[in-house]
Design a protein around this motif. Structure first.
Motif, PDB file in Angstrom:
ATOM      1  N   VAL A   1      19.221  42.346 -25.267  1.00 35.37           N
ATOM      2  CA  VAL A   1      18.899  43.632 -24.640  1.00 35.37           C
ATOM      3  C   VAL A   1      20.105  44.144 -23.852  1.00 35.37           C
ATOM      4  O   VAL A   1      20.419  45.339 -23.873  1.00 35.37           O
TER       5      VAL A   1
ATOM      6  N   LEU B   1      16.854  50.874 -27.904  1.00 40.49           N
ATOM      7  CA  LEU B   1      16.601  51.365 -26.541  1.00 40.49           C
ATOM      8  C   LEU B   1      16.765  52.870 -26.540  1.00 40.49           C
ATOM      9  O   LEU B   1      17.558  53.405 -27.313  1.00 40.49           O
ATOM     10  N   ASP B   2      16.049  53.554 -25.631  1.00 38.10           N
ATOM     11  CA  ASP B   2      16.285  54.993 -25.550  1.00 38.10           C
ATOM     12  C   ASP B   2      17.071  55.329 -24.287  1.00 38.10           C
ATOM     13  O   ASP B   2      17.431  54.444 -23.521  1.00 38.10           O
TER      14      ASP B   2
ATOM     15  N   ARG C   1      22.130  47.595 -24.409  1.00 37.83           N
ATOM     16  CA  ARG C   1      22.345  48.616 -23.365  1.00 37.83           C
ATOM     17  C   ARG C   1      23.775  49.123 -23.413  1.00 37.83           C
ATOM     18  O   ARG C   1      24.038  50.329 -23.371  1.00 37.83           O
TER      19      ARG C   1
ATOM     20  N   ASP D   1       8.943  54.979 -38.109  1.00 41.27           N
ATOM     21  CA  ASP D   1       8.184  54.510 -36.939  1.00 41.27           C
ATOM     22  C   ASP D   1       8.997  54.695 -35.674  1.00 41.27           C
ATOM     23  O   ASP D   1       8.490  55.173 -34.658  1.00 41.27           O
TER      24      ASP D   1
ATOM     25  N   SER E   1       7.879  57.226 -32.793  1.00 42.82           N
ATOM     26  CA  SER E   1       7.342  56.667 -31.548  1.00 42.82           C
ATOM     27  C   SER E   1       8.278  56.891 -30.371  1.00 42.82           C
ATOM     28  O   SER E   1       7.832  56.869 -29.234  1.00 42.82           O
ATOM     29  N   SER E   2       9.573  57.146 -30.621  1.00 48.31           N
ATOM     30  CA  SER E   2      10.456  57.393 -29.482  1.00 48.31           C
ATOM     31  C   SER E   2      10.248  58.778 -28.913  1.00 48.31           C
ATOM     32  O   SER E   2      10.681  59.081 -27.817  1.00 48.31           O
TER      33      SER E   2
ATOM     34  N   ASP F   1      16.401  53.799 -20.883  1.00 50.00           N
ATOM     35  CA  ASP F   1      16.371  52.332 -20.819  1.00 50.00           C
ATOM     36  C   ASP F   1      15.003  51.739 -21.142  1.00 50.00           C
ATOM     37  O   ASP F   1      14.703  50.615 -20.758  1.00 50.00           O
ATOM     38  N   GLN F   2      14.150  52.471 -21.828  1.00 56.91           N
ATOM     39  CA  GLN F   2      12.888  51.901 -22.289  1.00 56.91           C
ATOM     40  C   GLN F   2      13.121  51.301 -23.663  1.00 56.91           C
ATOM     41  O   GLN F   2      13.961  51.780 -24.420  1.00 56.91           O
ATOM     42  N   MET F   3      12.329  50.263 -23.993  1.00 58.17           N
ATOM     43  CA  MET F   3      12.530  49.622 -25.282  1.00 58.17           C
ATOM     44  C   MET F   3      11.620  50.275 -26.314  1.00 58.17           C
ATOM     45  O   MET F   3      10.402  50.255 -26.177  1.00 58.17           O
ATOM     46  N   VAL F   4      12.235  50.853 -27.329  1.00 58.29           N
ATOM     47  CA  VAL F   4      11.441  51.512 -28.361  1.00 58.29           C
ATOM     48  C   VAL F   4      10.963  50.485 -29.382  1.00 58.29           C
ATOM     49  O   VAL F   4       9.875  50.592 -29.931  1.00 58.29           O
ATOM     50  N   SER F   5      11.808  49.486 -29.660  1.00 59.13           N
ATOM     51  CA  SER F   5      11.405  48.504 -30.654  1.00 59.13           C
ATOM     52  C   SER F   5      12.206  47.232 -30.478  1.00 59.13           C
ATOM     53  O   SER F   5      13.385  47.281 -30.149  1.00 59.13           O
ATOM     54  N   LEU F   6      11.561  46.082 -30.658  1.00 62.88           N
ATOM     55  CA  LEU F   6      12.281  44.822 -30.727  1.00 62.88           C
ATOM     56  C   LEU F   6      11.819  44.158 -32.004  1.00 62.88           C
ATOM     57  O   LEU F   6      10.670  43.756 -32.115  1.00 62.88           O
TER      58      LEU F   6
END
Lengths: 242, 302
Positions: free
Chosen positions: B282, B255-256, B286, B125, B129-130, B259-264
């Motif tokens: 987070v 994170l990618d 980073r 996933d 999704s990334s 700096d977007q969150m791919v999954s938490l």
């Protein structure tokens, strides 16, 4: 700019909820939960003697069996089982019945989006029906992020596919108490804003995630109210009959 | 000498190893109150990370990733297949995560570990999704042939933070991947060209190379992950198996590069995650993403 949803709901509006408990006679507790067209049946057997291998014998053990509507059991079902098992373990009081196993069986009747939150809500209702001791309920909601940055709650299957990202969030239920406000606060935030479980799909920015959490919290409050009303209703009915 | 009636007394008389086994939580909390962990790491620091690319010569791309003692070996094999009709110009990636009995005393042969299919699904996933791999790059002939990448990740030593190490090894294997050279022969089939040798099949008259030379994939938005433990007010980055077994609340942030969150991912656990704790996780993720980016960058230069 408002989002137009196909069924005419506002972005923060949930689908019609329906919950009925004690529908199956063999399991010790059972419940059926439906959000719009998504319907899940949950059954609880337990506590039974003995824990599974490699599990701590000083605590109660939970196992979750997820049965999809069609098809064989694969990785998707195993992931759902693991998420639900850990969520249920964190809401139940594990020290009351040590060295026992409680089984929660989930049967998917119809999947129209937001399936895992529906299953978690059904499992909670079934656990209450079975009388398993719990610290609080787990209230689950699905929040998705539309392309223009709006948060849309409780999507159906088509909406889930179209959205750029979505998150399943589980919160503890809101409490009604006679104690003053200050007692149910931890870290400056009320206890019901803490996240029990969070599973996200798709890429979103960190700020968008916190926006989803905020909206999810508010929806969890209305779901908690629904739970409370539903349980009190059936209590009144059974006390009239008895 | 009577039995001491509180662990306070026992701790002054007991050996450290015995105390660690009998009162694991107290052992760890004694360290946490000094902002340290038993392996002398500060709370927010991850273990030493090593990435070695290209170890498996029979695979088209491979990498070994070690975070502390957790070791993951990833290998990719490319095969040609017919793409599906809904996406005729896209290839496909099949990911499988294996936990053989060598990795942990709790895994026995014949009975797959509970964690394996879950981590397998989470990995596929996250990678899909990334958008790290552009599936359109895996296309050979639109509608007729496309690459299918079989990515197998083997856990050789399970010492906590399995998802982080597995994701790192998968990313390193993709950046090490070299797509083999193929040609389209007369029958319309794709055949592999092996370094200038003459084909003994007489029906191949003219070879039209579909791709000229072994090429690498362009990876964008590489995901980096960090697992943290929440315990009371402490946040511990990159847990070991011992820490995971005592404190059960784990939060994984992916994170990618932008700096977007791919999954938490937080799956239950006794401690509830408030927004302050999530923000700290987070932040730690980073910092870790920067470290990992540097490590992968050094690996590519070799």
């Amino acid at each position: 700019m408002e989002i137009d949803r196909e069924d005419g709901r506002t972005p923060n509006q949930l689908r019609p909820l329906a919950c009925s408990r004690n529908i199956l006679h063999r399991p010790h507790g059972s419940a059926s939960w439906s959000q719009g067209d998504t319907k899940v049946l949950a059954a609880v057997y337990g506590p039974k003697a003995g824990t599974k291998k490699n599990e701590n014998a000083e605590k109660a053990c939970f196992e979750v069996i997820w049965k999809p509507k069609t098809g064989q059991i694969g990785k998707v079902e195993k992931e759902y089982e693991m998420i639900m098992k850990r969520t249920i373990q964190s809401i139940c009081v594990l020290t009351v019945n040590p060295n026992t196993t409680t089984s929660v069986i989930i049967q998917v009747v119809h999947d129209d989006g937001s399936l895992l939150p529906c299953a978690i809500n059904a499992a909670c209702a079934a656990l209450v029906d079975a009388g398993i001791p719990m610290k609080h309920l787990a209230v689950a909601i699905c929040c998705c992020l539309a392309d223009n940055g709006y948060v849309v709650l409780d999507p159906n299957k088509l909406e889930e596919k179209k959205m750029s990202a979505f998150a399943y969030l589980v919160f503890p239920n809101t409490t009604l108490s006679v104690l003053p406000e200050g007692s149910s606060v931890a870290d400056g935030e009320p206890v019901e804003h803490g996240i029990i479980t969070s599973v996200t799909h798709g890429v979103m920015s960190v700020d968008d995630y916190f926006l989803c959490v905020e909206n999810g919290c508010a929806a969890a409050a209305s779901l908690s109210a629904f739970f409370r009303k539903n349980f009190q209703q059936s209590q009144r009915d059974s006390s009239k009959a008895g | 000498m009577g039995l001491p009636d509180s662990s306070q007394d026992l701790s002054t008389e007991m050996e450290v190893d015995a105390f660690r086994r009998i009162f694991p939580l107290r052992f760890f909390e004694r360290h946490l109150s000094e902002s340290l962990r038993p392996d002398a790491r500060p709370l927010g620091k991850a273990r030493d990370t090593i990435v070695n690319p290209g170890l498996v010569s029979t695979a088209d791309g491979s990498a070994l990733a070690k975070i502390g003692s957790t070791t993951m070996l990833a290998a990719i094999r490319m095969e040609v297949m017919t793409p599906s009709t809904d996406s005729p110009d896209e290839g496909c990636i099949a990911l499988e995560f294996h936990m053989p009995p060598i990795c942990s005393p709790t895994v026995r042969p014949g009975r797959p570990a509970d964690a394996a299919p879950v981590i397998s699904k989470r990995l596929s996933d996250t990678i899909l999704s990334s958008g790290m791999v552009d599936l359109k790059e895996l296309c050979l002939v639109s509608g007729k042939a496309a690459w299918m990448g079989y990515l197998d990740i083997y856990c050789l030593n399970a010492d906590g933070a399995l998802f982080d190490a597995a994701l790192l090894s998968a990313v390193a294997a993709f950046s090490n991947l070299e797509i083999p050279v193929v040609a389209l022969n007369d029958n319309g089939r794709i055949v592999a060209i092996s370094g200038g040798k003459d084909e003994d099949n007489a029906s191949i008259i003219e070879k039209k190379a579909v791709n000229k030379e072994k090429r690498k994939l362009t990876l964008k938005n590489i995901p980096f992950s960090l697992t943290c433990i929440l315990h009371k007010n402490y946040i511990l980055a990159d847990p070991t198996t011992e820490e995971e077994s005592i404190m059960d609340t784990l939060v994984t942030v992916v994170l990618d590069a932008s700096d977007q969150m791919v999954s938490l991912y937080k799956s239950g656990g006794t401690v509830l995650a408030y927004s302050s704790a999530v923000k700290s996780c987070v932040e730690l993720a980073r910092k870790r993403a920067k470290e990992l980016k540097q490590i992968l960058g050094e690996m590519d230069i070799d």
